[in-house]
Design a protein around this motif. Sequence first.
Motif, PDB file in Angstrom:
ATOM      1  N   ARG A   1      -8.260  66.081  57.676  1.00  0.00           N
ATOM      2  CA  ARG A   1      -7.736  66.731  56.647  1.00  0.00           C
ATOM      3  C   ARG A   1      -8.465  68.347  56.690  1.00  0.00           C
ATOM      4  O   ARG A   1      -7.904  69.307  56.440  1.00  0.00           O
TER       5      ARG A   1
ATOM      6  N   ARG B   1      -6.459  70.010  59.246  1.00  0.00           N
ATOM      7  CA  ARG B   1      -5.105  70.471  58.848  1.00  0.00           C
ATOM      8  C   ARG B   1      -5.066  71.529  57.846  1.00  0.00           C
ATOM      9  O   ARG B   1      -4.292  72.464  57.945  1.00  0.00           O
TER      10      ARG B   1
ATOM     11  N   LYS C   1      -5.893  75.013  59.530  1.00  0.00           N
ATOM     12  CA  LYS C   1      -4.400  75.491  59.740  1.00  0.00           C
ATOM     13  C   LYS C   1      -3.191  75.876  58.742  1.00  0.00           C
ATOM     14  O   LYS C   1      -2.391  76.458  59.308  1.00  0.00           O
TER      15      LYS C   1
ATOM     16  N   TRP D   1      -1.616  73.891  56.989  1.00  0.00           N
ATOM     17  CA  TRP D   1      -0.456  72.925  56.916  1.00  0.00           C
ATOM     18  C   TRP D   1      -0.745  72.137  55.839  1.00  0.00           C
ATOM     19  O   TRP D   1      -1.625  71.598  55.507  1.00  0.00           O
TER      20      TRP D   1
ATOM     21  N   GLN E   1       0.176  68.020  54.213  1.00  0.00           N
ATOM     22  CA  GLN E   1       0.690  67.014  54.865  1.00  0.00           C
ATOM     23  C   GLN E   1       1.927  66.689  55.589  1.00  0.00           C
ATOM     24  O   GLN E   1       2.126  65.942  56.556  1.00  0.00           O
TER      25      GLN E   1
ATOM     26  N   LEU F   1       2.046  68.524  58.850  1.00  0.00           N
ATOM     27  CA  LEU F   1       1.438  67.806  59.891  1.00  0.00           C
ATOM     28  C   LEU F   1       2.477  66.411  60.492  1.00  0.00           C
ATOM     29  O   LEU F   1       2.510  66.389  61.387  1.00  0.00           O
TER      30      LEU F   1
ATOM     31  N   ILE G   1       0.104  60.312  57.105  1.00  0.00           N
ATOM     32  CA  ILE G   1      -1.016  61.105  57.263  1.00  0.00           C
ATOM     33  C   ILE G   1      -1.941  61.126  56.180  1.00  0.00           C
ATOM     34  O   ILE G   1      -3.287  61.299  55.960  1.00  0.00           O
TER      35      ILE G   1
ATOM     36  N   GLU H   1      -6.059  60.360  56.519  1.00  0.00           N
ATOM     37  CA  GLU H   1      -6.825  61.406  55.742  1.00  0.00           C
ATOM     38  C   GLU H   1      -7.943  60.593  54.848  1.00  0.00           C
ATOM     39  O   GLU H   1      -9.161  61.141  54.696  1.00  0.00           O
TER      40      GLU H   1
ATOM     41  N   PHE I   1      -4.564  69.718  67.541  1.00  0.00           N
ATOM     42  CA  PHE I   1      -5.486  70.451  66.861  1.00  0.00           C
ATOM     43  C   PHE I   1      -6.596  70.921  68.122  1.00  0.00           C
ATOM     44  O   PHE I   1      -7.324  71.618  67.763  1.00  0.00           O
TER      45      PHE I   1
END
Length: 70
Positions: free
Chosen positions: A6, A9, A12, A14, A16, A19, A30, A34, A52
Amino acid sequence: MRNIVRELREQKGWSQGELARRLGVSRQTINAVETDKYDPSLPLALRMALLFDVPVPSLFMDDWKPEQLK
């Protein structure tokens, strides 16, 4: 097993869903990863690490300690 998916993500920017799209899985997968309800398969963990740009062990932390083998 705890993870930092999480956090990575969110760094970034983003969702869910984004991703999930990048990894070729569902948004529900996802969410389950998470929230520690699902441990990803090795291939999925490797794709996450590559995406990542981090080593797999840094994504996932286990409470197991080597001294438990003794």
